[in-house]
Motif scaffolding. Sequence first.
Motif, PDB file in Angstrom:
ATOM      1  N   PHE A  46     -15.196  10.260 -18.877  1.00 34.94           N
ATOM      2  CA  PHE A  46     -14.652   9.919 -17.559  1.00 34.94           C
ATOM      3  C   PHE A  46     -14.737  11.173 -16.825  1.00 34.94           C
ATOM      4  O   PHE A  46     -14.689  12.260 -17.225  1.00 34.94           O
ATOM      5  N   ALA A  77     -16.084   5.959 -14.894  1.00 28.88           N
ATOM      6  CA  ALA A  77     -16.208   6.162 -16.257  1.00 28.88           C
ATOM      7  C   ALA A  77     -17.101   5.341 -16.797  1.00 28.88           C
ATOM      8  O   ALA A  77     -17.332   4.359 -16.406  1.00 28.88           O
ATOM      9  N   PHE A 108      -6.100   3.534 -15.304  1.00 24.36           N
ATOM     10  CA  PHE A 108      -7.377   3.600 -16.026  1.00 24.36           C
ATOM     11  C   PHE A 108      -7.433   3.602 -17.665  1.00 24.36           C
ATOM     12  O   PHE A 108      -8.184   2.643 -18.154  1.00 24.36           O
ATOM     13  N   ILE A 121     -11.404   9.304 -24.905  1.00 22.25           N
ATOM     14  CA  ILE A 121     -11.766   9.750 -23.507  1.00 22.25           C
ATOM     15  C   ILE A 121     -12.193  10.945 -23.561  1.00 22.25           C
ATOM     16  O   ILE A 121     -11.440  11.791 -23.424  1.00 22.25           O
TER      17      ILE A 121
END
Length: 251
Positions: A46, A77, A108, A121
């Motif tokens: 991301f 992302a 997100f 992430i």
Amino acid sequence: MPRFASPLLRNVIIRSQFDGIKRKQCLQYLKTLRTLQYDGFKTVYFGETNIPESLVTGEDISDGYFIQTPTWCIVHAAGSQGWVPWKYRVFLRDELCIKQEDSLFSEFCDVVRKAYGKCVIVVKERRQQEEQRPKEDREAEGQFYIPTVISLASIMCCPEVAKSCGHELLSLPSPCNYLNPLDSAWSSLKWFIINNRNEFCLHSIDSGYSYQCILFSHLISKGIERINASKWRTLTSKVRRWENYYLGKFS
């Protein structure tokens, strides 16, 4: 000679030999990432990039005069599956000082959970944020450092928000920037803009004045579409090879 080496080689060869602390940070990051991957977490990168107006218009600003031009910030992302099925955002940087989308990261994380399940992430750490880290944390050899909040220009990434959706948030240390495939994707997007901006440009002449209208949103959308799932598999595979090399060489 070192000055002719590529940035990637400078990171791998020179920094790995002479900066033990940064090498240790990279190893801690990679070991944490691999542990989460073995536990079933999918990897999603991301991040954001800046698109200056001069890149879109092709205007030459190298005449020695500093002219502050608008800059847009794109947030998106992706991972080995391709771009995340989430509507990327485009912000005018001047507006970021006035308002910041606090709920954007939460939105997100929810989209990623529905699309892939639990994910790790990865967000690239900004250099100034890494420098502000307490010295004892930077030199720690134990647990991988995860800041309370990872601040990008357009969004605040909070580990607690990620955990609430079943994800884990990892900060990619600045010495390991070459392990982020998003950087290559952003470069491809910018080259697409340079090579194709004339196709998204409308010209008109009125009363002696010439006007240029650029279909900016369409240009960005097409540039992102060009980086398809196949290209993302190539980018992430390349990063995976460097990760394996680094773990095998310095573990």
